[in-house]
Design a protein around this motif. Sequence first.
Motif, PDB file in Angstrom:
ATOM      1  N   ALA A   1      -2.296  -6.704  -4.236  1.00  0.00           N
ATOM      2  CA  ALA A   1      -0.941  -6.452  -4.732  1.00  0.00           C
ATOM      3  C   ALA A   1      -0.242  -7.779  -5.048  1.00  0.00           C
ATOM      4  O   ALA A   1      -0.142  -8.644  -4.188  1.00  0.00           O
ATOM      5  N   PRO A   2       0.233  -7.937  -6.282  1.00  0.00           N
ATOM      6  CA  PRO A   2       0.909  -9.190  -6.640  1.00  0.00           C
ATOM      7  C   PRO A   2       2.216  -9.393  -5.878  1.00  0.00           C
ATOM      8  O   PRO A   2       2.616 -10.514  -5.618  1.00  0.00           O
ATOM      9  N   THR A   3       2.885  -8.284  -5.530  1.00  0.00           N
ATOM     10  CA  THR A   3       4.130  -8.359  -4.773  1.00  0.00           C
ATOM     11  C   THR A   3       4.136  -7.240  -3.730  1.00  0.00           C
ATOM     12  O   THR A   3       3.370  -6.277  -3.815  1.00  0.00           O
ATOM     13  N   PHE A   4       5.026  -7.372  -2.777  1.00  0.00           N
ATOM     14  CA  PHE A   4       5.188  -6.346  -1.748  1.00  0.00           C
ATOM     15  C   PHE A   4       5.489  -4.995  -2.393  1.00  0.00           C
ATOM     16  O   PHE A   4       4.924  -3.974  -2.016  1.00  0.00           O
ATOM     17  N   GLU A   5       6.377  -4.993  -3.375  1.00  0.00           N
ATOM     18  CA  GLU A   5       6.785  -3.756  -4.036  1.00  0.00           C
ATOM     19  C   GLU A   5       5.645  -3.100  -4.805  1.00  0.00           C
ATOM     20  O   GLU A   5       5.654  -1.892  -5.024  1.00  0.00           O
ATOM     21  N   GLN A   6       4.666  -3.866  -5.235  1.00  0.00           N
ATOM     22  CA  GLN A   6       3.564  -3.329  -6.019  1.00  0.00           C
ATOM     23  C   GLN A   6       2.372  -2.916  -5.152  1.00  0.00           C
ATOM     24  O   GLN A   6       1.346  -2.487  -5.685  1.00  0.00           O
ATOM     25  N   THR A   7       2.519  -3.005  -3.849  1.00  0.00           N
ATOM     26  CA  THR A   7       1.459  -2.578  -2.943  1.00  0.00           C
ATOM     27  C   THR A   7       1.261  -1.077  -3.096  1.00  0.00           C
ATOM     28  O   THR A   7       2.227  -0.325  -3.207  1.00  0.00           O
ATOM     29  N   ASP A   8       0.031  -0.639  -3.118  1.00  0.00           N
ATOM     30  CA  ASP A   8      -0.289   0.791  -3.272  1.00  0.00           C
ATOM     31  C   ASP A   8      -0.175   1.467  -1.903  1.00  0.00           C
ATOM     32  O   ASP A   8      -1.158   1.703  -1.216  1.00  0.00           O
TER      33      ASP A   8
ATOM     34  N   GLY B   1       5.611   3.741   7.221  1.00  0.00           N
ATOM     35  CA  GLY B   1       7.022   3.397   7.074  1.00  0.00           C
ATOM     36  C   GLY B   1       7.348   2.893   5.686  1.00  0.00           C
ATOM     37  O   GLY B   1       8.387   3.229   5.121  1.00  0.00           O
ATOM     38  N   HIS B   2       6.481   2.103   5.104  1.00  0.00           N
ATOM     39  CA  HIS B   2       6.727   1.588   3.772  1.00  0.00           C
ATOM     40  C   HIS B   2       6.565   2.660   2.716  1.00  0.00           C
ATOM     41  O   HIS B   2       7.288   2.696   1.743  1.00  0.00           O
ATOM     42  N   HIS B   3       5.617   3.554   2.915  1.00  0.00           N
ATOM     43  CA  HIS B   3       5.385   4.634   1.972  1.00  0.00           C
ATOM     44  C   HIS B   3       6.566   5.614   1.969  1.00  0.00           C
ATOM     45  O   HIS B   3       6.998   6.070   0.920  1.00  0.00           O
TER      46      HIS B   3
END
Length: 53
Positions: free
Chosen positions: A14-21, A47-49
């Motif tokens: 993932a290039p960024t935290f927000e783009q993590t799958d 939690g992130h999902h």
Amino acid sequence: MRLPDRRAALYAQAPTFEQTDWTQLVTLYGQLLSVWPWPSEADPAKGHHAGPD
């Protein structure tokens, strides 16, 4: 590829935290829990999902 390795690869790709799958990570954590249980509060992907409360 082993489950922990697949999980680590998703974080690393993932290039960024927000783009993590996060959806895929929750799936991998679920598969990992089926063979290697640990306390559910140790599962950071859920939690992130789910997003903030």
